[in-house]
Design an enzyme around this catalytic site. Structure first.
Site, PDB file in Angstrom:
ATOM      1  N   LYS A 144       0.780  -1.215   0.041  1.00 58.22           N
ATOM      2  CA  LYS A 144      -0.022  -0.092  -0.100  1.00 58.22           C
ATOM      3  C   LYS A 144       0.881   1.262  -0.021  1.00 58.22           C
ATOM      4  O   LYS A 144       1.775   1.368   0.897  1.00 58.22           O
ATOM      5  CB  LYS A 144      -0.756  -0.065   1.081  1.00 58.22           C
ATOM      6  CG  LYS A 144      -1.772   1.305   1.457  1.00 58.22           C
ATOM      7  CD  LYS A 144      -2.587   1.118   2.578  1.00 58.22           C
ATOM      8  CE  LYS A 144      -3.232   2.553   3.087  1.00 58.22           C
ATOM      9  NZ  LYS A 144      -4.152   2.427   3.951  1.00 58.22           N
TER      10      LYS A 144
ATOM     11  N   ASP B 123      -2.642   9.977   3.615  1.00 58.33           N
ATOM     12  CA  ASP B 123      -3.862   9.783   3.802  1.00 58.33           C
ATOM     13  C   ASP B 123      -4.960  10.961   4.852  1.00 58.33           C
ATOM     14  O   ASP B 123      -4.660  10.552   5.859  1.00 58.33           O
ATOM     15  CB  ASP B 123      -3.993   8.348   4.492  1.00 58.33           C
ATOM     16  CG  ASP B 123      -5.509   7.932   4.681  1.00 58.33           C
ATOM     17  OD1 ASP B 123      -6.574   8.486   4.125  1.00 58.33           O
ATOM     18  OD2 ASP B 123      -5.651   6.915   5.205  1.00 58.33           O
TER      19      ASP B 123
ATOM     20  N   LYS C 188      -9.918  13.063   8.129  1.00 58.63           N
ATOM     21  CA  LYS C 188      -9.545  12.446   9.529  1.00 58.63           C
ATOM     22  C   LYS C 188      -9.382  13.701  10.204  1.00 58.63           C
ATOM     23  O   LYS C 188      -9.312  14.772  10.046  1.00 58.63           O
ATOM     24  CB  LYS C 188      -8.033  11.825   9.319  1.00 58.63           C
ATOM     25  CG  LYS C 188      -8.091  10.443   8.712  1.00 58.63           C
ATOM     26  CD  LYS C 188      -6.648  10.007   8.700  1.00 58.63           C
ATOM     27  CE  LYS C 188      -6.628   8.470   7.869  1.00 58.63           C
ATOM     28  NZ  LYS C 188      -7.595   7.550   8.585  1.00 58.63           N
TER      29      LYS C 188
ATOM     30  N   ASP D 115       1.605   6.210   5.404  1.00 66.63           N
ATOM     31  CA  ASP D 115       0.626   5.270   4.928  1.00 66.63           C
ATOM     32  C   ASP D 115       1.182   4.754   3.566  1.00 66.63           C
ATOM     33  O   ASP D 115       0.260   4.150   3.071  1.00 66.63           O
ATOM     34  CB  ASP D 115      -0.732   6.033   4.787  1.00 66.63           C
ATOM     35  CG  ASP D 115      -1.990   5.144   4.763  1.00 66.63           C
ATOM     36  OD1 ASP D 115      -1.850   3.939   5.531  1.00 66.63           O
ATOM     37  OD2 ASP D 115      -2.978   5.623   4.332  1.00 66.63           O
TER      38      ASP D 115
ATOM     39  N   ASP E  68     -12.122   6.948   3.194  1.00 70.45           N
ATOM     40  CA  ASP E  68     -11.047   6.677   4.078  1.00 70.45           C
ATOM     41  C   ASP E  68     -10.738   5.311   4.091  1.00 70.45           C
ATOM     42  O   ASP E  68      -9.560   5.024   4.716  1.00 70.45           O
ATOM     43  CB  ASP E  68     -11.076   7.307   5.538  1.00 70.45           C
ATOM     44  CG  ASP E  68      -9.911   7.420   6.334  1.00 70.45           C
ATOM     45  OD1 ASP E  68      -8.903   7.365   5.762  1.00 70.45           O
ATOM     46  OD2 ASP E  68     -10.287   7.628   7.655  1.00 70.45           O
TER      47      ASP E  68
ATOM     48  N   GLU F 172      -9.362   3.656   1.704  1.00 70.32           N
ATOM     49  CA  GLU F 172      -8.951   3.800   0.447  1.00 70.32           C
ATOM     50  C   GLU F 172      -7.686   2.814   0.184  1.00 70.32           C
ATOM     51  O   GLU F 172      -7.426   2.470  -0.924  1.00 70.32           O
ATOM     52  CB  GLU F 172      -8.391   5.284   0.326  1.00 70.32           C
ATOM     53  CG  GLU F 172      -6.674   5.272   0.637  1.00 70.32           C
ATOM     54  CD  GLU F 172      -6.738   5.269   2.219  1.00 70.32           C
ATOM     55  OE1 GLU F 172      -7.656   5.285   2.797  1.00 70.32           O
ATOM     56  OE2 GLU F 172      -5.424   4.845   2.644  1.00 70.32           O
TER      57      GLU F 172
ATOM     58  N   ARG G   4      -7.470  -0.488   0.580  1.00 69.47           N
ATOM     59  CA  ARG G   4      -8.121  -1.557   0.006  1.00 69.47           C
ATOM     60  C   ARG G   4      -8.405  -1.453  -1.523  1.00 69.47           C
ATOM     61  O   ARG G   4      -8.298  -2.402  -2.314  1.00 69.47           O
ATOM     62  CB  ARG G   4      -9.301  -2.264   0.939  1.00 69.47           C
ATOM     63  CG  ARG G   4     -10.418  -1.228   0.844  1.00 69.47           C
ATOM     64  CD  ARG G   4     -11.488  -1.419   1.986  1.00 69.47           C
ATOM     65  NE  ARG G   4     -10.781  -1.186   3.331  1.00 69.47           N
ATOM     66  CZ  ARG G   4     -11.556  -1.595   4.283  1.00 69.47           C
ATOM     67  NH1 ARG G   4     -12.723  -1.925   4.425  1.00 69.47           N
ATOM     68  NH2 ARG G   4     -10.945  -0.877   5.624  1.00 69.47           N
TER      69      ARG G   4
HETATM   70  N1  BES Z   1      -4.283   4.495   6.894  1.00 70.21           N
HETATM   71  C1  BES Z   1      -5.581   4.125   7.520  1.00 70.21           C
HETATM   72  C2  BES Z   1      -5.246   3.093   8.701  1.00 70.21           C
HETATM   73  C3  BES Z   1      -4.302   3.594   9.840  1.00 70.21           C
HETATM   74  C4  BES Z   1      -4.915   3.951  10.883  1.00 70.21           C
HETATM   75  C5  BES Z   1      -3.130   3.317   9.520  1.00 70.21           C
HETATM   76  C6  BES Z   1      -4.067   4.347  11.789  1.00 70.21           C
HETATM   77  C7  BES Z   1      -2.020   3.542  10.565  1.00 70.21           C
HETATM   78  C8  BES Z   1      -2.265   4.193  11.908  1.00 70.21           C
HETATM   79  C9  BES Z   1      -6.732   3.584   6.721  1.00 70.21           C
HETATM   80  O1  BES Z   1      -6.531   3.960   5.241  1.00 70.21           O
HETATM   81  C10 BES Z   1      -8.084   3.992   7.240  1.00 70.21           C
HETATM   82  O2  BES Z   1      -8.265   5.275   7.364  1.00 70.21           O
HETATM   83  N2  BES Z   1      -8.655   3.092   7.567  1.00 70.21           N
HETATM   84  C11 BES Z   1      -9.808   3.229   8.176  1.00 70.21           C
HETATM   85  C12 BES Z   1     -10.835   2.403   7.587  1.00 70.21           C
HETATM   86  C13 BES Z   1     -12.496   2.501   8.007  1.00 70.21           C
HETATM   87  C14 BES Z   1     -12.890   3.885   7.388  1.00 70.21           C
HETATM   88  C15 BES Z   1     -13.332   1.366   7.592  1.00 70.21           C
HETATM   89  C16 BES Z   1      -9.723   3.089   9.735  1.00 70.21           C
HETATM   90  O3  BES Z   1      -9.257   2.028  10.129  1.00 70.21           O
HETATM   91  O4  BES Z   1     -10.563   3.947  10.282  1.00 70.21           O
HETATM   92 ZN    ZN Z   2      -4.836   4.674   4.697  1.00 69.36          ZN
HETATM   93 MN    MN Z   3      -7.681   6.010   5.161  1.00 72.19          MN
END
Ligand code: BES
Ligand code: ZN
Ligand code: MN
Length: 502
Positions: A268, A273, A280, A291, A350, A352, A354
């Site tokens: 990834k 992000d 966020k 990220d 968010d 993204e 996947r």
């Molecule tokens: N990059 C984030 C995940 C992340 C969170 C990485 C904290 C490192 C530290 C990812 O893109 C994300 O935002 N995931 C969301 C998914 C949700 C919207 C289903 C999450 O985990 O809140």
């Molecule tokens: Zn992310």
């Molecule tokens: Mn995200």
């Protein structure tokens, strides 16, 4: 970069040795200290008393320095509880903590209680990995003139043996490419976006020997991505002024070597992000420069695999995009088409990672003869909730591959733990309008993300999904060989997996 070598004679004027916590002499008494200098004989008794007087404890991550007689400086690095067989990771961390404390020193000899080849390799790795600095964006001359420990000699009575020397060379390759991974993660999105990431990797492939080393790189631009149907990468990248890229780095062993295995590594690569229209919160958003840690790890790992001339073929895929907010950004309810034709309703921009991974996983599987496919990603906050900041998750469609991976990763000191992909969670990803939604049940969010990715992997191809959201980035204190910022997690296990031909 620290030069790593082996020695069986002490010539440096800085000596690093281990310090362990012994048993109290009597019940309820003070714990004794035990100096552990491995193959190097040392008159320990009086030193142990001085250290005790100084309040040293020998616990992990404690580094105590005192002036010496035969050497200028003695450095004691904590090993924790005394043992007749210290674990390799204990040695790696102790060497790392010492190396971290030796900024601006030219040369030091590390005499730690390593009992075998792996132990010596771990000390060399720890010394190499600990000696990391990232001062690229500072102007203060005092800071920019700092340099990490220039040379580390690992003291061992086996210094003349070929396999030991080889382990030191391997340790320096691992350190070199872990530093590349960390540098990429630490470089902020003002300076590292999909375009500059791809340019940097082109330069790194060239520096690693390019075609001579069996390496090649291709970079797809946003127009190519759009016209070829990479709907995931395109949708995530379209809100940004910095267009997306798909980087492919291939390695095939040179000469007449027929690769024993063929792997695809997918990482990834979200260079920042923001969450997109699901913006966020400001608090902690800065950590989202990390990220792209998965992409950094896979790109650096293939260069390490090439440097080590491992007899396997590896295709690395790094889908790179910046997830931003603008009038072009993907909206909640937009439907996109992933490479290969599946449609996804983007309920949350968010989620993204996947989307870009789905494109890349699909493309990676077009290559014939793959034995396994790995993806590695800072994918979910749920990973951090479940396993904390130092243990990564492994999900799979193939238990044998997962067990083999967990076994080899253990020897690297990187902590991974297996997680399930329960079939009942799949229904939560159903969409009323598309093949799939990009979010499902909030509970078990890490597993839901894994199940989403599984939809884009053939059931017949052994696949591992590594969620490194917590361990990729250290926003607390440095420890062992781990600095603040990008840790470089994943690289060592990917290289170990390729070496073991799992
Ligand atoms: N990059 C984030 C995940 C992340 C969170 C990485 C904290 C490192 C530290 C990812 O893109 C994300 O935002 N995931 C969301 C998914 C949700 C919207 C289903 C999450 O985990 O809140
Ligand atoms: Zn992310
Ligand atoms: Mn995200």
């Amino acid at each position: 970069m620290t030069t790593l070598s082996l020695t069986s004679s002490l010539t440096d004027d800085i000596l690093v040795v281990g310090l362990a916590q012994g048993q109290p002499a009597r019940k309820g008494g003070k714990a004794t200290l035990v100096i552990e200098s491995g193959d190097l004989a040392l008159d320990a008794k009086s030193l142990e008393e001085i250290l005790s007087d100084m309040g040293a404890t020998g616990k992990a991550d404690e580094v105590v320095k005192i002036p010496g007689n035969s050497v200028r400086l003695l450095v004691f690095t904590g090993l924790g509880k005394v043992s007749s067989a210290y674990g390799h990771e204990t040695l790696r961390r102790a060497a790392g903590a010492a190396a971290r404390s030796l900024i601006n020193q030219k040369s030091a000899t590390f005499a730690l209680p390593a009992r075998d080849l792996e132990g010596v390799a771990a000390v060399a790795q720890g010394a190499g990995l600990g000696a990391y600095l990232f001062n690229e964006f500072r102007s203060d001359e005092v800071v920019t003139s700092n340099s990490s420990l220039a040379s580390a000699k690992i003291y061992t009575s086996h210094a003349a043996k070929a396999e030991y020397k080889e382990a030191a060379v391997e340790a320096s390759v691992i350190a070199q490419y872990t530093f590349l991974t960390r540098d990429l993660i630490n470089t902020p999105p003002s300076h590292l976006n999909p375009v500059t990431f791809a340019e940097r990797m082109s330069a790194e492939v060239k520096a690693a020997g390019g075609a001579r080393a069996g390496l090649s790189i291709t970079v797809m631009t946003e127009t190519a991505l759009k016209s070829k149907g990479y709907g995931g990468i395109t949708a995530v990248g379209q809100g940004s002024a910095n267009p997306p890229r798909l980087v492919r780095i291939s390695y095939t062993p040179t000469g007449k070597v027929k690769p024993a295995k063929r792997y695809a590594f997918v990482g990834k690569g979200i260079t920042f992000d923001s969450g997109g229209l699901a913006l966020k919160p400001a608090l902690g958003m800065e950590a989202m420069k990390s990220d792209m840690s998965g992409a950094a790890a896979v790109c650096a790992s293939v260069l390490a695999i090439a440097a080590l001339k491992l007899p396997v073929a590896v295709d690395v895929w790094a889908p790179l995009a910046e997830n931003m907010v603008s009038d072009n950004a993907t909206r909640p309810s937009d439907i996109i088409t992933i490479y290969g034709g599946k449609t996804v309703e983007v309920l949350n921009p968010d989620a993204e990672g996947r989307l870009v991974l789905a494109d890349a996983l699909q493309r990676a599987q077009e290559e014939k003869g793959l034995d396994a496919i790995f993806d590695i990603a800072t994918l979910t906050g749920a990973q951090v909730i479940a396993l904390g900041t130092r243990t990564s998750a492994v999900m799979t469609n193939n238990e044998a591959l997962s067990s083999a991976f967990l076994a080899v990763s253990q020897s690297t000191g990187e902590q991974f733990w297996p997680m399930p992909l329960p079939t009942e969670l799949r229904a939560s990803l159903d969409s009323p309008v598309a093949d799939l939604a990009n979010i499902g049940d909030r509970m078990g969010g890490m597993l839901v993300a894994g199940i989403f990715l599984k939809e884009f992997v053939s059931d017949d191809l052994p696949w591992l999904h590594l969620d490194i959201a917590g361990p990729a980035y250290n926003d607390r204190s440095p420890h062992g060989y781990t600095p603040v910022g990008g840790t470089g997690i994943g690289l060592r296990s990917l290289v170990a997996a390729a070496k073991a031909q799992i």
